[in-house]
Design a protein around this motif. Structure first.
Motif, PDB file in Angstrom:
ATOM      1  N   ASP A 187       1.150  -0.913   0.209  1.00 59.68           N
ATOM      2  CA  ASP A 187      -0.316   0.269  -0.203  1.00 59.68           C
ATOM      3  C   ASP A 187       0.641   0.877   0.217  1.00 59.68           C
ATOM      4  N   SER A 200      -3.882   8.067  11.312  1.00 60.68           N
ATOM      5  CA  SER A 200      -4.257   6.805  10.476  1.00 60.68           C
ATOM      6  C   SER A 200      -3.872   6.854   9.272  1.00 60.68           C
ATOM      7  N   LEU A 203      -1.574   3.643  11.481  1.00 60.80           N
ATOM      8  CA  LEU A 203      -2.389   3.086  11.872  1.00 60.80           C
ATOM      9  C   LEU A 203      -2.249   1.663  10.715  1.00 60.80           C
ATOM     10  N   ARG A 204      -2.670   2.526   9.362  1.00 61.07           N
ATOM     11  CA  ARG A 204      -2.727   1.526   8.039  1.00 61.07           C
ATOM     12  C   ARG A 204      -1.696   1.021   7.876  1.00 61.07           C
ATOM     13  N   GLN A 206       1.032  -0.290   9.778  1.00 57.58           N
ATOM     14  CA  GLN A 206       0.701  -1.138  11.733  1.00 57.58           C
ATOM     15  C   GLN A 206      -0.178  -2.005  11.056  1.00 57.58           C
ATOM     16  N   SER A 207      -1.426  -1.828  10.384  1.00 58.07           N
ATOM     17  CA  SER A 207      -2.204  -3.107  10.345  1.00 58.07           C
ATOM     18  C   SER A 207      -2.289  -4.061   9.269  1.00 58.07           C
ATOM     19  N   SER A 208      -1.087  -3.397   8.074  1.00 58.45           N
ATOM     20  CA  SER A 208      -0.803  -3.791   7.120  1.00 58.45           C
ATOM     21  C   SER A 208       0.128  -5.028   6.791  1.00 58.45           C
ATOM     22  N   GLY A 209       0.364  -5.263   7.307  1.00 56.75           N
ATOM     23  CA  GLY A 209       1.093  -6.603   6.947  1.00 56.75           C
ATOM     24  C   GLY A 209       2.400  -6.455   6.840  1.00 56.75           C
ATOM     25  N   SER A 229       5.595   8.028  15.530  1.00 61.83           N
ATOM     26  CA  SER A 229       5.375   6.466  14.964  1.00 61.83           C
ATOM     27  C   SER A 229       5.974   6.079  16.385  1.00 61.83           C
ATOM     28  N   LEU A 234       5.590   2.038  17.014  1.00 61.77           N
ATOM     29  CA  LEU A 234       5.810   1.259  15.951  1.00 61.77           C
ATOM     30  C   LEU A 234       7.636   0.830  16.256  1.00 61.77           C
ATOM     31  N   SER A 237       9.456  -2.119  16.730  1.00 67.17           N
ATOM     32  CA  SER A 237       8.707  -3.474  17.029  1.00 67.17           C
ATOM     33  C   SER A 237       9.330  -4.803  15.670  1.00 67.17           C
ATOM     34  N   GLN A 239       8.397  -4.903  12.731  1.00 63.06           N
ATOM     35  CA  GLN A 239       8.081  -3.209  11.665  1.00 63.06           C
ATOM     36  C   GLN A 239       9.749  -2.495  10.802  1.00 63.06           C
TER      37      GLN A 239
END
Length: 392
Positions: A187, A200, A203-204, A206-209, A229, A234, A237, A239
């Motif tokens: 993304d 936003s 968060l997007r 973070q949840s994207s994988g 972040s 984040l 983490s 990621q």
């Protein structure tokens, strides 16, 4: 004989006028800490170290704030050329402004030395015989670090992109490196310059994988993004957080607690070697902060330009640019670097990581240099960027 007399007469006239250098930069906006007054003083230092005079007259320095607006930058440049007799413009720092100034520089027969401006298009489709790109560029940001992370198996990327020329070029190049290497950009979101709330987007991401969250932004936007972040957890983490355009000004503003672990690429660090450290201490004594890439690069570009003008006995752009390409660049962090026909200065780059608080041993001790990237791997191969000068 007539041609020889004309050339001699022209050079004699050149010797009667001062050399004028204009630092066009962001003096008040989101890039001002990385560029701005520091770039102006770096140019001043280069002039002072050169001796302050050329052809028996003082070398003159002017500066202006483009406010990160192409129309304002182009208007300033036009006035400098038409009314003030400026020979060369240095720094610029904003790729959109640099692209706007490029045609003007060429049509007026002047020189632009891009330092902070980092779109690789400046040595690609928008190259010019009158311009050079002295420091980092978006190709370096998009290739050296992403290629290394891809080799480590980090294949899924999420991109947060600053919505202007710099960010667009970086997004294009990072996407190509990732997809060509068998990875995936899961993304990408864009934000306008001056964005304050990134919640936003983070968060997007973070949840994207995604394995890697890449902040393709610069200046205050990048600092705000990294700060937020950290607040979202984040940092540290699974990621990997990557900020290709991370600069010393961001490192100092955020500190090691907030920015620790951020991975980035660079062509400069104030403590890179003893010579760089000594020059940086001089800069710090004058400005009370350590120099960024743009500050060191502005000094380097101005110093090399002045050597070329002295050697050819003229500020005529074609003669000076030819001499700048023929003369290796040597200074406190550059050794025998070559300026290519497309304007790209071939210097080494480095992969670096922000230190943790425990690792930092003295004020401004922020970077761990992970590895050196030779110029041939750091920058786009000659002849592949769409510049018709590369093959001449």
């Amino acid at each position: 004989m007539a041609a020889a007399l004309f050339t001699t007469s022209g050079q004699a006239q050149e010797a009667q006028r001062p050399v004028k250098i204009g630092v066009l930069t962001d003096l008040s906006g989101i890039l001002s800490s990385a560029l701005g007054p520091g770039s102006v003083d770096a140019a001043r230092m280069a002039i002072e170290d050169f001796g302050g005079t050329m052809f028996g007259r003082p070398i003159e320095l002017v500066s202006g704030d483009h406010q990160n607006k192409p129309d304002i930058g182009a208007s300033l440049a036009r006035r400098w050329f038409d009314e003030n007799g400026v020979d060369t413009i240095v720094d610029i720092g904003n790729s959109a402004v640099a692209l706007a100034v490029r045609d003007l520089v060429q049509s007026k027969g002047r020189i632009a030395l891009y330092v902070g401006a980092s779109s690789a298009d400046l040595t690609g489709s928008a190259c010019s015989p009158n311009t050079a790109q002295w420091s980092h560029d978006s190709y370096l940001f998009a290739n050296a670090l992403p290629a290394e992370l891809m080799r480590q198996g980090k294949k899924k990327w999420f991109l947060i992109v600053q919505d202007w020329a710099f960010g667009h070029a970086l997004q294009r190049d990072v996407t190509k490196v990732v997809t060509d290497g068998g990875g995936q950009v899961v993304d990408a979101v864009r934000h306008p310059p001056g964005t304050l709330d990134f919640s936003s987007m983070l968060l997007r991401a973070q949840s994207s994988g995604a394995d890697v969250i890449a902040f393709l932004s610069a200046g205050q936007d990048l600092s705000n993004m990294i700060k937020q972040s950290s607040e979202f957890g984040l940092a540290g983490s699974a990621q990997q957080l990557v900020a290709p355009a991370f600069l010393l000004s961001e490192a100092h503003g955020l500190g090691t607690q907030v920015a620790q672990g951020i991975v980035f690429s660079t062509v400069w660090y104030w403590n890179l070697n003893p010579e760089a450290r000594a020059w940086s201490m001089r800069f710090f004594a004058r400005n009370r902060f350590m120099p960024t890439e743009a500050h060191a690069g502005t000094y380097s570009a101005v110093a090399h330009y002045l050597k070329a003008v002295r050697d050819v006995g003229s500020s005529r752009h074609d003669l000076v640019m030819a001499r700048m390409r023929a003369l290796p660049v040597n200074d406190f962090y550059t050794v025998n670097a070559r300026l290519r026909p497309d304007g790209r200065l071939m210097r080494p780059a480095y992969l670096a990581q922000m230190k943790s608080p425990a690792q930092s041993r003295e004020p401004w001790d922020y970077y761990t240099i992970l590895s050196e990237v030779p110029p041939e791997r750091a920058f786009r191969p000659e002849g592949t960027g769409g510049c018709n000068l590369a093959t001449r």
